[in-house]
Design a protein around this motif. Structure first.
Motif, PDB file in Angstrom:
ATOM      1  N   HIS A 418       0.800  -1.225   0.000  1.00 25.14           N
ATOM      2  CA  HIS A 418       0.000   0.000   0.000  1.00 25.14           C
ATOM      3  C   HIS A 418       0.834   1.277   0.000  1.00 25.14           C
ATOM      4  CE1 HIS A 418      -3.772  -2.183   0.734  1.00 25.14           C
ATOM      5  NE2 HIS A 418      -3.075  -2.946   1.570  1.00 25.14           N
ATOM      6  N   LYS A 448       3.633   6.542   0.533  1.00 31.75           N
ATOM      7  CA  LYS A 448       2.581   7.498   0.186  1.00 31.75           C
ATOM      8  C   LYS A 448       1.903   8.103   1.421  1.00 31.75           C
ATOM      9  CE  LYS A 448       1.349   4.793  -3.915  1.00 31.75           C
ATOM     10  NZ  LYS A 448       0.247   4.021  -4.575  1.00 31.75           N
ATOM     11  N   ILE A 450      -1.112   7.569   4.637  1.00 28.95           N
ATOM     12  CA  ILE A 450      -2.510   7.140   4.732  1.00 28.95           C
ATOM     13  C   ILE A 450      -3.404   8.369   4.627  1.00 28.95           C
ATOM     14  CG2 ILE A 450      -4.215   5.947   6.167  1.00 28.95           C
ATOM     15  CD1 ILE A 450      -1.891   4.517   7.540  1.00 28.95           C
ATOM     16  N   PRO A 451      -4.433   8.348   3.768  1.00 20.64           N
ATOM     17  CA  PRO A 451      -5.347   9.500   3.682  1.00 20.64           C
ATOM     18  C   PRO A 451      -5.993   9.779   5.038  1.00 20.64           C
ATOM     19  CG  PRO A 451      -5.712   7.981   1.853  1.00 20.64           C
ATOM     20  CD  PRO A 451      -4.788   7.297   2.799  1.00 20.64           C
ATOM     21  N   PRO A 452      -6.248  11.062   5.344  1.00 22.32           N
ATOM     22  CA  PRO A 452      -6.840  11.398   6.659  1.00 22.32           C
ATOM     23  C   PRO A 452      -8.180  10.710   6.909  1.00 22.32           C
ATOM     24  CG  PRO A 452      -5.962  13.362   5.592  1.00 22.32           C
ATOM     25  CD  PRO A 452      -5.877  12.274   4.587  1.00 22.32           C
ATOM     26  N   ASP A 453      -8.995  10.530   5.851  1.00 20.85           N
ATOM     27  CA  ASP A 453     -10.296   9.919   6.069  1.00 20.85           C
ATOM     28  C   ASP A 453     -10.196   8.416   6.323  1.00 20.85           C
ATOM     29  OD1 ASP A 453      -9.361   9.503   3.505  1.00 20.85           O
ATOM     30  OD2 ASP A 453     -11.364   9.319   2.634  1.00 20.85           O
ATOM     31  N   MET A 454      -9.038   7.831   6.075  1.00 24.72           N
ATOM     32  CA  MET A 454      -8.838   6.401   6.320  1.00 24.72           C
ATOM     33  C   MET A 454      -8.074   6.125   7.603  1.00 24.72           C
ATOM     34  SD  MET A 454     -10.118   4.510   3.837  1.00 24.72           S
ATOM     35  CE  MET A 454      -9.139   3.015   3.919  1.00 24.72           C
ATOM     36  N   LEU A 455      -7.496   7.175   8.191  1.00 25.46           N
ATOM     37  CA  LEU A 455      -6.580   6.976   9.319  1.00 25.46           C
ATOM     38  C   LEU A 455      -7.278   6.335  10.510  1.00 25.46           C
ATOM     39  CD1 LEU A 455      -3.610   7.459   9.871  1.00 25.46           C
ATOM     40  CD2 LEU A 455      -4.203   9.637  10.936  1.00 25.46           C
ATOM     41  N   THR A 465      -7.746  -0.243   0.589  1.00 26.36           N
ATOM     42  CA  THR A 465      -7.701   0.657  -0.568  1.00 26.36           C
ATOM     43  C   THR A 465      -7.481  -0.119  -1.860  1.00 26.36           C
ATOM     44  OG1 THR A 465      -5.326   0.991  -0.219  1.00 26.36           O
ATOM     45  CG2 THR A 465      -6.827   2.558   0.828  1.00 26.36           C
ATOM     46  N   SER A 495       0.302   9.306  10.464  1.00 26.12           N
ATOM     47  CA  SER A 495       0.697   9.397   9.060  1.00 26.12           C
ATOM     48  C   SER A 495       0.479  10.810   8.560  1.00 26.12           C
ATOM     49  CB  SER A 495      -0.111   8.410   8.206  1.00 26.12           C
ATOM     50  OG  SER A 495       0.224   8.548   6.828  1.00 26.12           O
ATOM     51  N   THR A 496       1.363  11.227   7.673  1.00 26.97           N
ATOM     52  CA  THR A 496       1.216  12.473   6.926  1.00 26.97           C
ATOM     53  C   THR A 496       1.210  12.111   5.452  1.00 26.97           C
ATOM     54  OG1 THR A 496       2.376  13.711   8.640  1.00 26.97           O
ATOM     55  CG2 THR A 496       2.168  14.751   6.471  1.00 26.97           C
ATOM     56  N   LEU A 497       0.187  12.541   4.749  1.00 35.19           N
ATOM     57  CA  LEU A 497       0.027  12.156   3.357  1.00 35.19           C
ATOM     58  C   LEU A 497       1.255  12.579   2.551  1.00 35.19           C
ATOM     59  CD1 LEU A 497      -2.197  10.714   1.793  1.00 35.19           C
ATOM     60  CD2 LEU A 497      -3.034  12.939   1.019  1.00 35.19           C
TER      61      LEU A 497
END
Length: 529
Positions: A418, A448, A450-455, A465, A495-497
């Motif tokens: 991922h 990459k 992790i997107p904030p909405d998935m964290l 994903t 995580s930071t995108l």
């Protein structure tokens, strides 16, 4: 505690008694004032008449006339005694009232009860020379007045008022007791009905009679209507409770089925991971085994040729030298590739046995992480990703190595699948440090992110994903459950995108036995079974 009926009766009695008391007090005051005025008027009248009629009779020393005048003034019961004194003789005449009310002559100047009033008797001689006759004091009169009659009248009035108040209070209590029953008897029925409705079953409570045609009858009819509605609501509630109970049983059964299905999926995921590991290791072992087999085959052919030459007696030194060279190279290839295969088989054997057996043992953490990463090399070698391990060598765990291998495998492969595209170069770092009786492990990648909405959902089951591309969404859920349940630890993710992700695991050096409290703080993410 008085009821409302008793309190209303007491209130009315107090109010009536207070009103009658105030009215009686005012009447008593008025009567006392009137009697006082009459008494004062009587005194003034008696003294005025005596001062008018007695001087001439006393001047003439007419005792009979004086006695008649005194007897006439003794008629009012308020007079106790009248004594007439002459200036020269002393007691000239007098009358006194005895206890039985009779009036007798005073024979001596003895003490007389009552309040004495003294007045001088002045005689004016009308025949004297001059324009204005000069008054001559011929004696004095002493009149004793009694307040007994006035006090008796006041006492009689007080008694009359008290009797009147008691009589009115008695009548009022009786009237209220009879009249309030008209209101409170139906209210008692309502109270008893409400109590029965609240404490007994609704089926056991009957309706109140509706034979009244007044306001209370309307209230009773309203109560019966409410009771019927309550019974209907209770019946519907019971039906709803039965339905909810059946639904709860069905839900519990569905939840059990879901849990069994989820456990089956988790077990399948673990077995699939192990199957992938087997396929990768088998492919990896195939190369050194093939090279060793080819080398052995070449050595066997060379040995057969030398053996044939020796048998024919046509062996040459060059043939022996060539054979030794071939044997040396083949032996070296066979040894190197056999050692390589043995190392892969050893690592795979330990990891596979741990994952299948779920056995607990003591193991050195750094060495074990190295074995797990080695078992993943068949997949890692197809990528441009480097795995770095930073772990002190003295950390020893008393735990479940198979479960820990599953955690490290899932986290590493999750980063591979991922965090990076197929051709990306990347780095995965496994950093471990000791913290007292705890071990903190950090798995960091520079992919990459992790997107904030998935964290907040990464540990949820079936969240992925790569839906439709082989991702099941169970890898991190397995990690979370193993860390939280089997190890009694915690796992968090940040995580930071565009800058990668960091998974931080905290597990105890000695995994607690099931049922014991490890003392671990709660995980930031919720537990998903």
């Amino acid at each position: 505690m008085f009821g409302i009926q008793g309190r209303l009766t007491l209130l009315f009695v107090v109010i009536v008694t207070l009103v009658l008391g105030i009215s009686g007090t005012y009447a008593q005051y008025s009567l006392s004032h009137e009697l006082e005025v009459n008494n004062q008027r009587l005194r003034q009248g008696v003294l005025t008449r005596l001062q008018t009629s007695l001087p001439s009779a006393l001047w003439d020393l007419d005792k009979a006339k004086v006695d008649n005048i005194v007897a006439a003034e003794m008629l009012p019961p308020e007079l106790v005694a009248i004594r007439v004194y002459d200036t020269s003789v002393g007691l000239f005449s007098g009358k006194v009232r005895k206890d039985n009310g009779s009036v007798t002559q005073i024979e001596s100047d003895a003490a007389v009860g009552g309040t004495p009033v003294v007045a001088d008797l002045a005689y004016r001689d009308a025949g004297a020379a001059g324009n204005a006759p000069k008054p001559v004091i011929v004696g004095r009169v002493v009149v004793n007045f009694s307040r007994a009659q006035m006090d008796a009248t006041l006492r009689s009035e007080v008694q009359r008022k008290v009797i009147e108040v008691l009589l009115l209070d008695s009548i009022l209590v009786a009237a209220l007791a009879l009249s309030l029953r008209i209101v409170f008897d139906p209210l008692k029925q309502l109270r008893d009905g409400l109590h029965d409705l609240a404490t007994r079953g609704s089926d056991e409570v009957g309706e109140l009679p509706e034979n009244r045609r007044d306001e209370l009858g309307q209230v009773i009819r309203g109560f019966n209507a409410i009771q019927r509605r309550v019974k209907a609501i209770i019946a519907r509630t019971r039906e709803a409770e039965d339905e909810a109970r059946r639904a709860a049983q069905q839900t519990a059964k569905a939840l059990d089925d879901l849990r069994r299905t989820q456990e089956s999926l988790l077990q399948a995921e673990r077995l699939a991971s192990l199957g992938g590991l087997v396929a990768g290791v088998a492919h990896e072992i195939n190369t050194p085994v093939g090279i060793a087999l080819t080398s052995a085959s070449i050595l066997s052919e060379a040995t057969e040729k030398v053996h044939q030459s020796v048998a024919e007696g046509a062996i040459k030194k060059s043939d022996i030298m060539k054979y030794l060279e071939t044997a040396s190279e083949s032996t070296k290839l066979i040894m190197n590739n056999a050692y390589r295969a043995a190392h892969l088989i050893h690592s795979f054997k330990q990891i596979a046995v741990d994952q299948v057996s779920e056995a607990r043992r003591r193991f050195e953490l750094r060495e074990y992480i190295g074995e797990v990463v080695s078992s993943l090399q068949p997949k890692l070698k197809k990528t441009h990703i480097q795995v770095e391990i930073d772990c002190p060598s003295e950390i020893v765990l008393d735990s479940y190595p198979g479960a820990l291998a599953q955690v490290i495998t899932n986290l590493t492969l999750n980063c591979v699948e991922h965090a990076f595209d197929p051709d990306d170069e990347g780095r995965i770092a496994i950093n471990v440090r000791a913290d007292g009786e705890w071990v903190e492990m950090q798995v960091v990648d520079n992919g990459k992110g992790i997107p904030p909405d998935m964290l907040d959902k990464v540990f949820d089951p079936f969240v992925t994903t790569r839906r439709g591309q082989g991702g099941t969404g169970l890898g991190l859920n397995i990690v979370f459950n193993l860390i939280a349940k089997q190890f009694g630890g915690t796992i968090t993710v940040t995580s930071t995108l565009g800058q990668g992700a960091s998974f931080v695991l905290r597990i105890p050096r000695v995994t607690p036995i099931e049922g014991e409290d490890s003392g671990a703080p709660h995980a930031d993410a919720p537990l998903h079974a």
